[in-house]
Design a protein around this motif. Structure first.
Motif, mmCIF file in Angstrom:
data_model
loop_
_atom_site.group_PDB
_atom_site.id
_atom_site.type_symbol
_atom_site.label_atom_id
_atom_site.label_comp_id
_atom_site.label_asym_id
_atom_site.label_seq_id
_atom_site.Cartn_x
_atom_site.Cartn_y
_atom_site.Cartn_z
ATOM 1 N N ASP A 19 -0.174 1.495 1.011
ATOM 2 C CA ASP A 19 0.794 2.002 0.035
ATOM 3 C C ASP A 19 1.248 0.892 -0.912
ATOM 4 O O ASP A 19 1.335 1.090 -2.127
ATOM 5 C CB ASP A 19 2.003 2.623 0.735
ATOM 6 N N GLU A 20 1.509 -0.282 -0.367
ATOM 7 C CA GLU A 20 1.930 -1.415 -1.187
ATOM 8 C C GLU A 20 0.792 -1.865 -2.107
ATOM 9 O O GLU A 20 1.012 -2.200 -3.268
ATOM 10 C CB GLU A 20 2.396 -2.568 -0.295
ATOM 11 N N PHE A 21 -0.428 -1.832 -1.603
ATOM 12 C CA PHE A 21 -1.602 -2.202 -2.398
ATOM 13 C C PHE A 21 -1.734 -1.281 -3.606
ATOM 14 O O PHE A 21 -1.957 -1.733 -4.731
ATOM 15 C CB PHE A 21 -2.852 -2.125 -1.508
ATOM 16 N N LYS A 22 -1.574 0.011 -3.377
ATOM 17 C CA LYS A 22 -1.650 0.985 -4.475
ATOM 18 C C LYS A 22 -0.535 0.756 -5.486
ATOM 19 O O LYS A 22 -0.757 0.819 -6.699
ATOM 20 C CB LYS A 22 -1.588 2.409 -3.922
ATOM 21 N N GLU A 23 0.661 0.489 -4.995
ATOM 22 C CA GLU A 23 1.807 0.262 -5.873
ATOM 23 C C GLU A 23 1.603 -0.998 -6.725
ATOM 24 O O GLU A 23 1.862 -0.983 -7.937
ATOM 25 C CB GLU A 23 3.083 0.147 -5.044
ATOM 26 N N ILE A 24 1.135 -2.064 -6.107
ATOM 27 C CA ILE A 24 0.883 -3.306 -6.840
ATOM 28 C C ILE A 24 -0.131 -3.060 -7.951
ATOM 29 O O ILE A 24 0.010 -3.566 -9.069
ATOM 30 C CB ILE A 24 0.387 -4.423 -5.883
ATOM 31 N N LYS A 44 -1.135 -10.290 -9.385
ATOM 32 C CA LYS A 44 -2.505 -10.500 -8.920
ATOM 33 C C LYS A 44 -2.527 -11.321 -7.635
ATOM 34 O O LYS A 44 -3.313 -11.043 -6.727
ATOM 35 C CB LYS A 44 -3.342 -11.179 -10.001
ATOM 36 N N ARG A 45 -1.655 -12.314 -7.527
ATOM 37 C CA ARG A 45 -1.584 -13.095 -6.279
ATOM 38 C C ARG A 45 -1.216 -12.190 -5.105
ATOM 39 O O ARG A 45 -1.809 -12.277 -4.023
ATOM 40 C CB ARG A 45 -0.589 -14.243 -6.427
ATOM 41 N N LYS A 46 -0.240 -11.323 -5.312
ATOM 42 C CA LYS A 46 0.171 -10.382 -4.260
ATOM 43 C C LYS A 46 -0.974 -9.414 -3.942
ATOM 44 O O LYS A 46 -1.257 -9.126 -2.776
ATOM 45 C CB LYS A 46 1.423 -9.620 -4.723
ATOM 46 N N LYS A 51 -5.163 -7.462 -0.405
ATOM 47 C CA LYS A 51 -6.581 -7.124 -0.295
ATOM 48 C C LYS A 51 -7.199 -7.863 0.895
ATOM 49 O O LYS A 51 -7.966 -7.279 1.664
ATOM 50 C CB LYS A 51 -7.291 -7.487 -1.595
ATOM 51 N N ALA A 52 -6.836 -9.123 1.065
ATOM 52 C CA ALA A 52 -7.346 -9.906 2.195
ATOM 53 C C ALA A 52 -6.880 -9.314 3.523
ATOM 54 O O ALA A 52 -7.673 -9.170 4.460
ATOM 55 C CB ALA A 52 -6.897 -11.358 2.072
ATOM 56 N N VAL A 53 -5.610 -8.954 3.608
ATOM 57 C CA VAL A 53 -5.064 -8.361 4.840
ATOM 58 C C VAL A 53 -5.778 -7.049 5.161
ATOM 59 O O VAL A 53 -6.160 -6.795 6.309
ATOM 60 C CB VAL A 53 -3.536 -8.138 4.709
ATOM 61 N N LEU A 54 -5.956 -6.225 4.146
ATOM 62 C CA LEU A 54 -6.617 -4.935 4.367
ATOM 63 C C LEU A 54 -8.081 -5.119 4.761
ATOM 64 O O LEU A 54 -8.596 -4.369 5.595
ATOM 65 C CB LEU A 54 -6.483 -4.046 3.126
ATOM 66 N N LEU A 61 -11.988 -0.579 0.989
ATOM 67 C CA LEU A 61 -11.227 -0.559 -0.262
ATOM 68 C C LEU A 61 -11.978 0.084 -1.423
ATOM 69 O O LEU A 61 -11.444 0.182 -2.524
ATOM 70 C CB LEU A 61 -10.821 -1.985 -0.646
ATOM 71 N N THR A 62 -13.190 0.533 -1.190
ATOM 72 C CA THR A 62 -14.031 1.064 -2.256
ATOM 73 C C THR A 62 -13.315 2.115 -3.099
ATOM 74 O O THR A 62 -13.348 2.049 -4.323
ATOM 75 C CB THR A 62 -15.328 1.660 -1.673
ATOM 76 N N ASP A 63 -12.660 3.051 -2.470
ATOM 77 C CA ASP A 63 -12.027 4.147 -3.202
ATOM 78 C C ASP A 63 -10.623 3.844 -3.696
ATOM 79 O O ASP A 63 -10.141 4.488 -4.617
ATOM 80 C CB ASP A 63 -11.990 5.416 -2.332
ATOM 81 N N ILE A 64 -9.944 2.863 -3.087
ATOM 82 C CA ILE A 64 -8.547 2.624 -3.480
ATOM 83 C C ILE A 64 -8.350 1.391 -4.345
ATOM 84 O O ILE A 64 -7.279 1.189 -4.893
ATOM 85 C CB ILE A 64 -7.623 2.569 -2.251
ATOM 86 N N ASP A 65 -9.383 0.563 -4.469
ATOM 87 C CA ASP A 65 -9.256 -0.645 -5.280
ATOM 88 C C ASP A 65 -9.605 -0.339 -6.731
ATOM 89 O O ASP A 65 -10.771 -0.308 -7.113
ATOM 90 C CB ASP A 65 -10.133 -1.769 -4.731
#
Length: 69
Positions: A19-24, A44-46, A51-54, A61-65
């Motif tokens: 959720d945080e990844f999508k928001e960022i 971008k740093r966040k 991205k690394a954690v996920l 991440l193919t569909d959400i990145d």
């Protein structure tokens, strides 16, 4: 921690990170559109950290990145 308090499980933690990844990414798109280069760089740093954690968590991440950076 008090008795009865629940620790979040791995799935809950992963969902929160997604959720945080999508928001960022939404904020990054806005910053890019507004040419807010400093804000974009901070986001971008966040983004890269999340991205690394996920990736470590095994999330595909193919569909959400949307940024693909």
């Amino acid at each position: 921690m008090k008795a009865g308090d629940c620790m979040p499980n791995g799935l809950e933690i992963t969902k929160a990170a997604i959720d945080e990844f999508k928001e960022i990414q939404e904020y990054m798109a806005s910053a890019k559109k507004e040419n807010a280069t400093e804000t974009y760089a901070k986001l971008k740093r966040k983004y890269l950290s999340l991205k690394a954690v996920l990736n470590v968590a095994g999330v595909n991440l193919t569909d959400i990145d949307e940024m693909k950076e």
